[in-house]
Design a protein around this motif. Structure first.
Motif: not given
Length: 236
Positions: A125, A213, A215, A230
């Motif tokens: 991720t 990153n 989510k 993010d």
């Protein structure tokens, strides 16, 4: 009262092997140690626990120092890889290491070196990208999303994405895709003017590193909703 946990990312930039500075936002919002009580912190991973000395600069930025190099060597960490820290309160941190392309590092049964096994898709991720000229070109700025990352996270058919910068601002963006004849595959990228606005607003420049990153998808949002990432910025 239970202690709230806090997570932060660290992109392993040059010099990471002997000393690691913690994010300014983390240091300022959570005074983990009073000024006169700086001492040791415990860093826990799947391979065990390490005791490291904590230092503080005149600006109040905390860093892992003595003992950190041993942690780095034991985990085979390399330049460009990513660490996710989870602060568990007081002086304890859990950490998970990721390779530069976003896969969680897998360690062998002896716990001393990374194995050749591939991490499951659920761990992929994260990816990091070092800013260069093409990312900040005002006429044709774009950011390519790694094909492996897009496939493993079900983003091949995604058309919209939202980036959340370190200040908490949201940037709705459109994803473009085209076929790469030379590579025999499809490429996915953010090519609209929105990416350049994100680049400018966050004062990015060559050498800065953005860690993205992704989510999890909310069960209420549906598979066609915009994915959210993010973004943490490490200045080059």
């Amino acid at each position: 009262m239970a202690v709230k946990c806090s997570k932060f990312f660290k992109f392993l930039a040059p010099g990471f092997n002997t000393r690691l500075s913690l994010p300014v936002a983390f240091c300022s919002s959570r005074p983990v140690w009073p000024e006169n009580k700086l001492d040791k912190a415990v860093i826990k991973s799947c391979l065990g626990s390490w005791l490291v000395r904590v230092g503080r600069t005149v600006d109040g930025v905390l860093s892992f120092e003595e003992g950190w190099e041993e942690f780095v060597n034991h985990h085979g960490l390399k330049l460009g890889e990513i660490l996710i820290f989870k602060h568990n309160g007081k002086r304890a941190f859990n950490v998970v290491a990721y390779e530069a392309h976003g896969s969680e590092k897998v360690y062998d049964s002896k716990g001393k070196s990374p194995s050749e096994a591939t991490a499951s898709s659920t761990s992929r991720t994260l990816f990091a990208c070092t800013m260069k000229k093409s990312h900040g070109d005002p006429h044709k700025a774009y950011l390519t999303i790694p094909a492996r990352f897009a496939r493993s996270n079900g983003m091949v058919a995604t058309s919209r994405i939202i980036l959340k910068d370190p200040s908490g601002r949201s940037w709705p963006l459109i994803l473009s895709r085209w076929e790469s004849i030379s590579r025999g595959s499809h490429r996915i990228a953010i090519r609209t003017n929105g990416w350049y606005k994100f680049y400018e607003a966050n004062k990015l420049k060559n050498g800065d590193v953005c860690t993205f990153n992704l989510k999890p998808v909310s069960s209420k949002s549906g598979s066609k909703s915009a994915r959210v990432m993010d973004v943490q910025i490490t200045r080059g």
